[in-house]
Design a protein around this motif. Structure first.
Motif, PDB file in Angstrom:
ATOM      1  N   ILE A   1       0.741  -1.150  -0.185  1.00 52.30           N
ATOM      2  CA  ILE A   1       0.025   0.010  -0.004  1.00 52.30           C
ATOM      3  C   ILE A   1       0.900   1.231   0.067  1.00 52.30           C
ATOM      4  CG2 ILE A   1      -1.831   1.392   1.255  1.00 52.30           C
ATOM      5  CD1 ILE A   1      -2.763  -1.216   2.210  1.00 52.30           C
ATOM      6  N   ILE A   2       0.507   2.296  -0.732  1.00 50.17           N
ATOM      7  CA  ILE A   2       1.078   3.410  -1.027  1.00 50.17           C
ATOM      8  C   ILE A   2       0.192   4.333  -0.316  1.00 50.17           C
ATOM      9  CG2 ILE A   2       1.851   5.501  -2.382  1.00 50.17           C
ATOM     10  CD1 ILE A   2       3.483   3.703  -4.115  1.00 50.17           C
ATOM     11  N   ASP A   3       0.648   5.279   0.812  1.00 50.35           N
ATOM     12  CA  ASP A   3       0.048   6.252   1.392  1.00 50.35           C
ATOM     13  C   ASP A   3       0.471   7.584   1.075  1.00 50.35           C
ATOM     14  OD1 ASP A   3      -1.621   7.993   3.039  1.00 50.35           O
ATOM     15  OD2 ASP A   3      -1.013   7.030   4.789  1.00 50.35           O
ATOM     16  N   SER A   4      -0.323   8.220   0.044  1.00 44.42           N
ATOM     17  CA  SER A   4       0.209   9.449  -0.572  1.00 44.42           C
ATOM     18  C   SER A   4      -0.355  10.511  -0.097  1.00 44.42           C
ATOM     19  CB  SER A   4       0.125   9.512  -2.061  1.00 44.42           C
ATOM     20  OG  SER A   4      -1.280   9.529  -2.306  1.00 44.42           O
ATOM     21  N   GLN A   5      -1.016  10.426   1.113  1.00 49.46           N
ATOM     22  CA  GLN A   5      -2.058  11.415   1.666  1.00 49.46           C
ATOM     23  C   GLN A   5      -0.807  12.424   2.272  1.00 49.46           C
ATOM     24  OE1 GLN A   5      -5.902  10.384   3.577  1.00 49.46           O
ATOM     25  NE2 GLN A   5      -4.694   8.592   3.735  1.00 49.46           N
ATOM     26  N   ASN A   6      -0.756  13.666   1.997  1.00 52.15           N
ATOM     27  CA  ASN A   6       0.150  14.602   2.636  1.00 52.15           C
ATOM     28  C   ASN A   6       1.469  14.268   2.374  1.00 52.15           C
ATOM     29  OD1 ASN A   6      -2.433  16.336   3.582  1.00 52.15           O
ATOM     30  ND2 ASN A   6      -2.413  14.875   5.221  1.00 52.15           N
ATOM     31  N   ALA A   7       1.765  13.380   1.486  1.00 56.03           N
ATOM     32  CA  ALA A   7       3.238  13.149   1.216  1.00 56.03           C
ATOM     33  C   ALA A   7       4.054  14.255   0.513  1.00 56.03           C
ATOM     34  CB  ALA A   7       3.273  11.894   0.600  1.00 56.03           C
ATOM     35  N   PHE A   8       3.473  14.686  -0.258  1.00 58.26           N
ATOM     36  CA  PHE A   8       4.404  15.801  -1.010  1.00 58.26           C
ATOM     37  C   PHE A   8       3.246  16.588  -1.988  1.00 58.26           C
ATOM     38  CE2 PHE A   8       4.103  12.512  -3.783  1.00 58.26           C
ATOM     39  CZ  PHE A   8       4.795  11.360  -3.301  1.00 58.26           C
TER      40      PHE A   8
ATOM     41  N   SER B   1       7.899   8.353   6.544  1.00 57.17           N
ATOM     42  CA  SER B   1       7.633   7.107   6.950  1.00 57.17           C
ATOM     43  C   SER B   1       6.276   6.503   6.804  1.00 57.17           C
ATOM     44  CB  SER B   1       8.112   6.966   8.654  1.00 57.17           C
ATOM     45  OG  SER B   1       8.147   5.846   9.190  1.00 57.17           O
ATOM     46  N   GLY B   2       6.173   5.389   6.423  1.00 56.85           N
ATOM     47  CA  GLY B   2       4.796   4.844   6.042  1.00 56.85           C
ATOM     48  C   GLY B   2       4.265   5.155   4.656  1.00 56.85           C
ATOM     49  N   PHE B   3       5.132   5.457   3.978  1.00 55.27           N
ATOM     50  CA  PHE B   3       4.610   5.731   2.547  1.00 55.27           C
ATOM     51  C   PHE B   3       4.427   4.385   1.885  1.00 55.27           C
ATOM     52  CE2 PHE B   3       5.498   6.237  -2.144  1.00 55.27           C
ATOM     53  CZ  PHE B   3       4.602   7.286  -2.314  1.00 55.27           C
ATOM     54  N   PHE B   4       5.285   3.542   2.108  1.00 53.37           N
ATOM     55  CA  PHE B   4       5.068   2.008   1.768  1.00 53.37           C
ATOM     56  C   PHE B   4       4.505   1.283   2.973  1.00 53.37           C
ATOM     57  CE2 PHE B   4       8.392   3.406  -1.369  1.00 53.37           C
ATOM     58  CZ  PHE B   4       7.673   3.071  -2.469  1.00 53.37           C
ATOM     59  N   SER B   5       3.481   0.531   2.745  1.00 55.68           N
ATOM     60  CA  SER B   5       3.244  -0.540   3.981  1.00 55.68           C
ATOM     61  C   SER B   5       3.154  -2.081   3.477  1.00 55.68           C
ATOM     62  CB  SER B   5       1.980  -0.162   4.852  1.00 55.68           C
ATOM     63  OG  SER B   5       1.107  -0.048   3.987  1.00 55.68           O
ATOM     64  N   LEU B   6       3.638  -3.010   4.121  1.00 56.61           N
ATOM     65  CA  LEU B   6       3.386  -4.281   3.677  1.00 56.61           C
ATOM     66  C   LEU B   6       2.352  -4.937   4.570  1.00 56.61           C
ATOM     67  CD1 LEU B   6       7.185  -4.944   3.117  1.00 56.61           C
ATOM     68  CD2 LEU B   6       5.364  -4.922   1.426  1.00 56.61           C
TER      69      LEU B   6
ATOM     70  N   LYS C   1      -3.357   0.323  -3.169  1.00 54.87           N
ATOM     71  CA  LYS C   1      -3.036  -0.790  -2.900  1.00 54.87           C
ATOM     72  C   LYS C   1      -2.495  -1.462  -4.482  1.00 54.87           C
ATOM     73  CE  LYS C   1      -4.099  -5.488  -0.912  1.00 54.87           C
ATOM     74  NZ  LYS C   1      -5.163  -6.109  -0.518  1.00 54.87           N
ATOM     75  N   PHE C   2      -1.322  -1.730  -4.267  1.00 53.69           N
ATOM     76  CA  PHE C   2      -0.611  -2.171  -5.499  1.00 53.69           C
ATOM     77  C   PHE C   2      -0.543  -3.867  -5.484  1.00 53.69           C
ATOM     78  CE2 PHE C   2       0.437   1.887  -5.678  1.00 53.69           C
ATOM     79  CZ  PHE C   2       0.316   2.356  -6.905  1.00 53.69           C
ATOM     80  N   GLU C   3      -1.354  -4.762  -6.285  1.00 53.31           N
ATOM     81  CA  GLU C   3      -1.296  -6.223  -5.969  1.00 53.31           C
ATOM     82  C   GLU C   3       0.335  -6.813  -6.118  1.00 53.31           C
ATOM     83  OE1 GLU C   3      -3.512  -7.925  -5.008  1.00 53.31           O
ATOM     84  OE2 GLU C   3      -5.287  -6.875  -5.316  1.00 53.31           O
ATOM     85  N   ASN C   4       0.969  -6.163  -7.202  1.00 52.10           N
ATOM     86  CA  ASN C   4       2.395  -6.618  -7.501  1.00 52.10           C
ATOM     87  C   ASN C   4       3.233  -5.615  -7.830  1.00 52.10           C
ATOM     88  OD1 ASN C   4       1.895  -9.680  -7.705  1.00 52.10           O
ATOM     89  ND2 ASN C   4       0.239  -8.764  -8.884  1.00 52.10           N
ATOM     90  N   MET C   5       4.117  -5.104  -7.071  1.00 54.74           N
ATOM     91  CA  MET C   5       5.175  -4.028  -7.153  1.00 54.74           C
ATOM     92  C   MET C   5       6.473  -4.652  -7.409  1.00 54.74           C
ATOM     93  SD  MET C   5       5.599  -0.503  -5.417  1.00 54.74           S
ATOM     94  CE  MET C   5       4.289   0.302  -5.964  1.00 54.74           C
ATOM     95  N   ILE C   6       7.221  -4.213  -8.466  1.00 56.60           N
ATOM     96  CA  ILE C   6       8.570  -4.198  -8.505  1.00 56.60           C
ATOM     97  C   ILE C   6       9.494  -2.881  -8.182  1.00 56.60           C
ATOM     98  CG2 ILE C   6      10.513  -5.163 -10.090  1.00 56.60           C
ATOM     99  CD1 ILE C   6       8.076  -6.150 -11.821  1.00 56.60           C
ATOM    100  N   TRP C   7      10.396  -3.071  -7.299  1.00 53.31           N
ATOM    101  CA  TRP C   7      11.361  -1.948  -7.247  1.00 53.31           C
ATOM    102  C   TRP C   7      12.370  -2.146  -8.240  1.00 53.31           C
ATOM    103  CZ3 TRP C   7      11.867  -1.185  -1.122  1.00 53.31           C
ATOM    104  CH2 TRP C   7      10.586  -0.626  -0.716  1.00 53.31           C
ATOM    105  N   ASN C   8      12.495  -1.011  -9.192  1.00 61.01           N
ATOM    106  CA  ASN C   8      13.523  -1.450 -10.367  1.00 61.01           C
ATOM    107  C   ASN C   8      14.894  -1.361  -9.778  1.00 61.01           C
ATOM    108  OD1 ASN C   8      14.214  -1.968 -13.141  1.00 61.01           O
ATOM    109  ND2 ASN C   8      14.469   0.216 -13.298  1.00 61.01           N
TER     110      ASN C   8
END
Length: 374
Positions: free
Chosen positions: A30-37, A62-67, A178-185
């Motif tokens: 999950i990416i939480d973009s609320q008030n991130a930037f 902190s918390g931008f990504f959550s697993l 929520k991203f079902e499958n994410m790759i960090w390049n």
């Protein structure tokens, strides 16, 4: 298969996989973009001239990504930006809203951060990194692209949408997704393409075909030694990024017309042309290169097109002043693709960003590589 792919992935609760400390695969992140930037990135470069580079980098909270796991994996990525992403990732049990999301993105999403985003060389290195991750994970496009930076628009942006699929900027996200499958390049600076001392570039020919297929460009060309196609790639001024408002480019060839005319007169049966490639769409560039036998030009990003020359092609690189490394990036590309290679070394330093290339020196090298080809 090269060594780092022989490593077992480091797996954590079947939601996080670290592949050789080069890249990662995440499930149900999950990416939480609320008030991130503030929303930014992708603006016309003319609208953001002179802005500082740091304003184009995303400051992730902190918390931008959550697993979806009970505890956080312990993982590192050799000092790259992936370590920064790892540091702002939390386990879902540490967040208050375990399942409340505003949107769900199915399929695969590849997240990446660019550095030298206006450079064809560095852009292709990042695209090549993404290509390698798809091979490892056995994933084929369409793949969503998530750009994790705030750089303005550049013509290189079209590569991502044409080659992979839908492109979204992190600076334009809203809410929890929520991203079902994410790759960090694989990070740009870790690319095997940027390591000329390496003995090989794995899957170089497959990468060439991958790019051509994405653009619908034919990769077939039969070399006719009596009528070769020679292409000069010219370096000329243009605005590349916000901190180059005057568009000044170094290592320009001052005698382009003289060189072009001299080569045409020496090889009257050949098709000899010269272009400022960055003024064309990527598809047009690839079409030109696919029908080119000898690629010529000043050391610079444009010679990255050596990756896409036909088999049995050749590269002639002009090296200027202090820009004479033991192994040039483009000499390495020629070696990796099994192309012929020649270089013209200019000892004179630049004057007002220009260099004079003696036509005789260029012709001598072209004659040599053509002889080796035919």
């Amino acid at each position: 298969m090269w060594s780092w792919l022989q490593f077992d992935s480091l797996k954590h609760h079947q939601v996080f996989y670290n592949y050789g400390h080069r890249f990662a695969y995440l499930r149900h992140v999950i990416i939480d973009s609320q008030n991130a930037f503030e929303k930014h990135g992708g603006e016309p470069v003319e609208d953001v001239l002179d802005q500082e580079r740091k304003s184009e980098l995303l400051d992730l909270p902190s918390g931008f990504f959550s697993l979806a796991c009970e505890d956080m994996p312990v993982s590192h990525f050799s000092g790259s930006y992936l370590d920064t992403w790892m540091n702002v990732t939390v386990s879902e049990t540490r967040t208050k809203n375990k399942t409340e999301v505003d949107d769900v993105v199915s399929g695969y999403t590849l997240a990446l951060q660019r550095y030298k985003y206006t450079s064809l060389l560095n852009t292709m290195a990042t695209v090549y990194n993404a290509f390698l991750t798809t091979l490892v994970l056995n994933v084929t496009p369409p793949i969503n692209i998530l750009i994790m930076d705030g750089h303005p628009y550049n013509v290189m942006n079209e590569l991502w949408s044409n080659v992979f699929g839908k492109v979204v900027r992190a600076g334009h996200l809203s809410g929890k997704i929520k991203f079902e499958n994410m790759i960090w390049n694989i990070p740009e600076e870790k690319s095997l393409m940027l390591q000329p001392a390496k003995g090989s570039m794995p899957f170089a020919d497959e990468f060439r075909q991958f790019i051509f297929s994405a653009y619908g460009v034919s990769s077939e060309r039969n070399v006719m030694c009596g009528k070769l196609s020679l292409l000069f790639v010219w370096r000329r001024d243009y605005i590349t990024h916000a901190r180059n408002s005057k568009g000044n480019v170094s290592r320009k060839i001052v005698n382009e017309k003289e060189l072009l005319s001299a080569v045409q007169k020496t090889f009257p049966s050949f098709d000899v042309s010269g272009y400022q490639m960055d003024t064309f769409s990527m598809k047009t560039q690839l079409k030109l290169v696919a029908q080119t036998d000898v690629l010529m030009g000043m050391a610079g990003s444009g010679l990255t097109h050596a990756l896409f020359l036909p088999q049995n092609g050749a590269v002639v690189e002009v090296k200027s002043g202090s820009l004479n490394p033991t192994i040039s990036q483009f000499e390495a590309m020629a070696r990796w693709r099994d192309l012929k290679y020649g270089s013209v070394s200019i000892e004179a330093q630049e004057q007002d960003h220009y260099v004079y290339v003696p036509p005789k020196d260029m012709i001598d090298v072209v004659k040599r590589v053509v002889s080796n080809m035919c």
